[in-house]
Design an enzyme around this catalytic site. Structure first.
Site, PDB file in Angstrom:
ATOM      1  CE  LYS A 145      11.204  -3.058 -14.308  1.00 24.66           C
ATOM      2  NZ  LYS A 145      12.341  -3.166 -15.242  1.00 24.66           N
ATOM      3  CB  SER A 180      15.733  -3.692 -15.452  1.00 23.13           C
ATOM      4  OG  SER A 180      15.521  -4.070 -14.112  1.00 23.13           O
TER       5      SER A 180
END
Length: 815
Positions: A763, A720
């Protein structure tokens, strides 16, 4: 003297005295006669060809007089003829007893020359010949077989031709006598044999007497006869006696253990019989009351015909077992276990969905997906007669309330609650049970839990299912759980101890796990996975106010409202002293603050009702964690990324710098292989598209680039961070600053595409905590954002991209 002795021996044989095949009689020393001179003939008067008497199962030694049974016709003819003539015959032992007319290969090479003293016809029809051994000889070829065997005498063996033994041999013979006498006494031999030993005067006669009488096999005796010196024969006999003593000692030990065991069994049998008779006199047999109680309980059971037949079979086995036997208690325990199980007995359950919803909300804050799934299950049960329950698996970080949620579900449904901890289970028998053939056998944890619940439809929590130790020498517990958690198979679950199928289809199984990585794929396929996400700051504040503070006040002896925690205090505790997805560490910190207040109250000090922020450092110490905050201002080659961890989301900074070199890429910060591959992808894409990115080829060729991710002690991995490292590299090569209020996450490909990643909720919450205002995500992650509660997205702006180049105009500031 000679004739009187022989007559006595004949009388013993005729009267049926048990002389035995190896019984040797010797002449006593009297009237000036030397027995060795009488029995040992150094120069027998015989031809080179002598009649041969095959001897089966025995060996004749020189200087001995031995009775033998005669069964062969040719042997009987031989003995009757030579008994009258007094000539010598050769007595040779057969190698085996199978041949009536042995060939030369069936006979040993060394035999004994002997004279037939007499042939005796016994009253029972048997014939016995009395042989006197003279000296040993070597047999040559067989020259004829009719009417009896005739063989060639090659030479006389010298061992039996000596006049007398040496001093050393005579001393060895005395040692042999002592050892053999001691052995005979240890085996309780008859006194006649021991008396005979004491009367023997000649050492050669003593050695041959023992050699003929000792209880060893024929082959060993033949080796003794073949030895060329008496010294060798004595040493061999002593060795055989030692072996016999060892065997006798072992036999005695075995007999003693057997005797003790028999006495114990006889004592127990006697006492058991007395107990049995006493119980019958008191009004019933010893096991009658047990059988009566078991049958009374069995009448109330709602089990199938198959189970009823099995129970009756086991009852008959119990009635046949002695009540004092250890097997009786094992059988009784097994039958009680069968009766303890709730065969077809269902407990009542709540059908009021509103009541269930309120109960779930009162016990847990948030977790809307889990609560929604429970209410869906209740609706299905209310609308249909289906009793098959789903198998749920709650997956989430530690401290998020998975285990307590299982208990709340049981309370909301109005069902019994059973919990089994599977962490560290490494034996398949823990799930399926042990077979009753093993000592200490017991049912598995599943059946034991059902018996504990007393109903067949409880809520059964399988805690920490991902911690099961799979694939070892004790079997695979994870594979055993396949049958338990498969709705198509668990209606006939087979426990090895119960040994009869049990229906688990009505049980609501709820498994808990921190991660699905350690669970077998086949087992995952049988369960409905429900993610239990970590809590955000707002949720933790509400959980602390509504649940944690009141519970800790009660546990530490205070009433609700005695102390209050402001939102600022709780927020500071969450940010500075805990870093977790759940609230377990937060509850510990709250408890520590309340206990410090308890010490002051117990000491008589005045304590303010409101807990202030200033009190935290003296009680909890220095902050354990640094608050995650974004950078203060734009900087070159420093980009804010987003990451997912076991304790929730976090931000991380990707740093890059260039130096003079040859265009190499270096990475530091304890990065994993996947993260390094993402950096390599970004670098290769930059080199392939340098012109469109505003980077000269000379700049790339003459510059090395270094990527670093701070907190090097912490391992980092995953794809990511690809878009973040790409942005940092472009910023380093172009010298353009990166906006500090932006954060990004996304995987990249070699063709320049941005692909979706996971952990978006965590996140986003991490970015919000850090003061980030703008987030760059993959276009395909838009659906994940739309699934998040809108109140958590307040103050955030989302930018969705599908190509790597799209991020640069958003975050890079012109020079």
């Amino acid at each position: 003297m000679k004739n009187n002795y022989i007559d006595e021996l004949f009388h013993d044989v005729a009267e049926g005295v048990n002389v035995g095949s190896a019984m040797i009689e010797v002449l006593p020393m009297s009237d000036g006669v030397n027995p060795e001179e009488f029995l040992f003939d150094k120069n027998p008067d015989c031809l080179d060809v002598v009649p041969i008497l095959p001897l089966s199962g025995n060996v004749l030694f020189p200087g001995t007089i031995t009775p033998i049974g005669i069964t062969r016709d040719m042997s009987l003819k031989l003995l009757r003829r030579v008994a009258e003539s007094g000539e010598y015959i050769g007595v040779v032992t057969q190698r085996n007893d199978y041949s009536d007319i042995p060939e030369r290969s069936d006979l040993y090479d060394i035999g004994c020359l002997a004279q037939v003293v007499k042939v005796i016809d016994l009253p029972n029809g048997e014939v016995v010949g009395i042989l006197r051994g003279s000296c040993s000889f070597q047999l040559g070829e067989i020259v004829s077989v009719k009417p009896y065997l005739m063989g060639r005498r090659l030479e006389t063996v010298t061992a039996d031709m000596v006049e007398e033994l040496s001093k050393e041999e005579r001393e060895s013979a005395k040692i042999l006598l002592r050892k053999y006498t001691s052995y005979l006494k240890s085996v309780n031999s008859n006194d006649v044999t021991i008396k005979t030993l004491k009367e023997i005067r000649g050492p050669r006669m003593l050695v041959n007497f023992i050699a003929s009488h000792i209880e060893i096999d024929v082959a060993a005796k033949q080796k003794l006869l073949e030895m060329s010196t008496y010294s060798d024969r004595i040493v061999a006999l002593i060795r055989h006696i030692r072996g016999l003593v060892s065997m006798e000692t072992l036999r005695h030990e075995i007999q003693e253990k057997t005797r003790v065991s028999m006495e114990k069994q006889q004592r127990e049998y006697f006492l058991n019989q007395q107990m049995h008779i006493i119980q019958e006199e008191l009004g019933g047999s010893s096991n009658e009351e047990d059988v009566k109680q078991l049958r009374k309980r069995a009448e109330k059971m709602e089990w199938s015909d198959e189970v009823a037949v099995h129970f009756e079979h086991e009852m008959e086995k119990l009635q046949r077992t002695n009540p004092a036997s250890p097997d009786y208690s094992l059988q009784l325990n097994y039958l009680n276990m069968m009766l303890d199980l709730p065969w077809g007995r269902r407990g009542s359950f709540n059908t009021d969905m509103q009541k269930a919803s309120k109960r779930l909300d009162s016990n847990h804050f948030g977790l809307e997906k889990v609560k929604e799934r429970v209410l869906e299950m209740m609706a299905v049960l209310n609308l249909t007669d289906q009793r098959k329950s789903p198998v749920l698996c709650l997956v989430g970080a530690p401290g998020t309330g998975k285990t307590s949620l299982g208990k709340s579900i049981a309370s909301a449904l109005g069902r019994e609650y059973v919990r089994v901890a599977l962490g560290g289970v490494h034996d398949e028998a823990e799930i399926r049970g042990h077979r009753r053939t093993y000592v200490g056998a017991m049912p598995g944890r599943i059946i034991s839990g059902i018996a504990k619940a007393k109903v067949s439809n409880p809520v059964f929590v399988l805690d920490e299912i991902d911690k099961v130790q799979a694939n070892n020498f004790s079997g695979d517990p994870m594979a055993a759980l396949l049958e338990v958690l498969d709705p198509e198979q668990n209606m006939a679950f087979h426990d090895n101890y119960l040994d009869v199928d049990y229906d688990l289809s009505n049980v609501l199984f709820i498994a808990t796990a921190n991660s699905t990585a350690g669970i077998h794929p086949a087992l995952l396929d049988r369960m409905e996975i429900i993610e239990v996400p970590g809590y955000i700051m707002e949720e933790k504040l509400q959980i602390a106010k509504q649940y944690l503070v009141p519970r800790q006040l009660k546990d530490n002896g205070f009433k609700r409202g005695d102390f209050t925690f402001t939102a600022d205090v709780l927020r500071r505790m969450i940010e500075d002293y805990t870093r977790e997805s759940g609230v377990r560490q937060l509850e510990k910190a709250i408890g520590k603050v309340i206990r410090s207040r308890a010490v002051k109250v117990a000491s008589g000090e005045e304590v303010q009702k409101r807990v202030g922020v200033a009190e935290l450092r003296p009680i909890l110490g220095l902050p354990l964690h640094q608050s995650e905050r974004r950078g203060p201002e734009p900087r070159v080659a420093v980009v804010t990324g987003l990451a997912w961890t076991q304790v929730g989301g976090t931000i991380l900074f990707i740093e890059a710098c260039t130096s003079k070199g040859k265009g190499t890429l270096t990475m530091t910060g304890n990065l994993g292989d996947v993260m390094k591959e993402s950096a390599t992808l970004a670098f290769e894409y930059i080199k392939a598209n340098a012109a469109s990115l505003g980077i000269s080829d000379e700049r790339l060729e003459n510059s090395n680039i270094h990527i670093h991710v701070p907190e090097g002690a912490t391992p980092k991995d995953g794809p990511s961070a690809g878009i973040t490292m790409f942005t940092a590299m472009v910023s380093a090569f172009t010298g353009r600053k990166v906006r500090a209020d932006f954060a990004m996450t996304g995987e990249i490909t070699l063709r320049g595409a941005v692909t979706p990643v996971g952990g978006i909720r965590e996140k986003i919450l991490a970015a919000k905590r850090a003061g980030i205002t703008d987030l760059v995500l993959c276009e395909d992650n838009r659906r994940d954002v739309e699934d998040i509660t809108p109140e958590y997205l307040t103050g955030l702006t989302f930018h969705y991209i599908s190509e790597m180049s799209q991020v640069l105009p958003m975050v890079l500031i012109d020079k």
